[in-house]
Design a protein around this motif. Sequence first.
Motif, mmCIF file in Angstrom:
data_model
loop_
_atom_site.group_PDB
_atom_site.id
_atom_site.type_symbol
_atom_site.label_atom_id
_atom_site.label_comp_id
_atom_site.label_asym_id
_atom_site.label_seq_id
_atom_site.Cartn_x
_atom_site.Cartn_y
_atom_site.Cartn_z
ATOM 1 N N LEU A 135 -4.913 5.892 11.276
ATOM 2 C CA LEU A 135 -5.129 6.314 12.658
ATOM 3 C C LEU A 135 -6.629 6.390 12.956
ATOM 4 N N PRO A 136 -6.992 6.499 14.235
ATOM 5 C CA PRO A 136 -8.412 6.515 14.589
ATOM 6 C C PRO A 136 -9.226 7.626 13.922
ATOM 7 N N ASP A 137 -8.569 8.741 13.588
ATOM 8 C CA ASP A 137 -9.312 9.846 12.964
ATOM 9 C C ASP A 137 -9.450 9.694 11.454
ATOM 10 N N GLY A 138 -8.960 8.546 10.914
ATOM 11 C CA GLY A 138 -9.098 8.289 9.484
ATOM 12 C C GLY A 138 -7.918 8.735 8.648
ATOM 13 N N THR A 139 -7.008 9.523 9.226
ATOM 14 C CA THR A 139 -5.822 9.922 8.479
ATOM 15 C C THR A 139 -4.848 8.750 8.397
ATOM 16 N N SER A 140 -3.930 8.827 7.455
ATOM 17 C CA SER A 140 -2.960 7.743 7.304
ATOM 18 C C SER A 140 -1.556 8.291 7.161
ATOM 19 N N LEU A 141 -0.599 7.461 7.548
ATOM 20 C CA LEU A 141 0.813 7.823 7.490
ATOM 21 C C LEU A 141 1.613 6.668 6.930
ATOM 22 N N ALA A 142 2.743 6.990 6.318
ATOM 23 C CA ALA A 142 3.675 5.949 5.894
ATOM 24 C C ALA A 142 4.355 5.365 7.129
ATOM 25 N N GLY A 143 4.681 4.075 7.057
ATOM 26 C CA GLY A 143 5.336 3.435 8.182
ATOM 27 C C GLY A 143 6.390 2.437 7.747
#
Length: 304
Positions: A220-228
């Motif tokens: 994401l734009p804030d540098g965090t990440s998520l599974a997709g």
Amino acid sequence: MNLERTVIALGFFDGVHRGHGALLQKTVQRAGELGAIPAVFTFDRPPKEVVTGRPMPLINSPEDRADLARRIYGIQQVILAPFDEAMMTMPWQDFITELLVKRHGAVHLVAGHDYHFGYKNQGDPRLLQEKCRELGLGCDIIPKVELEGVTVSSTYIRTLVEAGDVERAALFLGHRHCLTQTVVHGHRLGRTLGIPTVNLTFPPHVLAPRRGVYITRVYLPDGTSLAGVTNVGTRPTVSEGTAVSVETFLLDFDGDLYGKRIRVEFCQRLRDEQKFDSLEALKAQIRENIRQTRDYFAAESTCG
């Protein structure tokens, strides 16, 4: 005019794979030794495409190429030059002296063993080294890089991406195959199903992985990440269209990403895209793919 001194890596760098990485690592090393800026000189489109007039499918957009060089290898400056008539007809000597040295401050150049440049590709690694010696510049020519007996090349990696073999592609790239784009409005069907998705489109001339469903990691734009869970295809259960889109359900996310730029990294292919008999059957399959994705990242977190 006081130019900043640069060490410049030369190439097109499609995919920014392990072979390119050898050039970029050497560039950063030399820049550190010389107190210069590590840079890349590349083109906005493939020279071969301009010369032949035939579109050439690419692994990455220019923006992703630049981001990978910076993010993974520490390149500080990416010079993205238009490959136009003036560039195509520039004598190879002028490419070095007028463009790289006088305009971009090169004090050291790094190129691959098969690098060609200038009018009709007349410049080659031997001539590059000779000219650099004449001008008092440093020059490194990097030999080919092999993995499992295979030469690491953009051409080979394109075949892997087209086949949907994103795991082997990642092995040769040295990072996961990725797509960075701005989230666009979709048909909102996912929200209706209770499985909202973020939607991206592939830029012109950028290869889409083989149609199907993939485990992905989304930044994401804030540098965090998520599974997709990402579907690459035409959504045949709900659409008669032929346009290929990238739809991703983000696990454990509730928010609005419309108009934001995100990066999707392809981890593993789960299945072919298919047409289901009902929306309920589609929902059930997506839930199964979500379970598989959770298991994948749970296993990944326990490795090493």
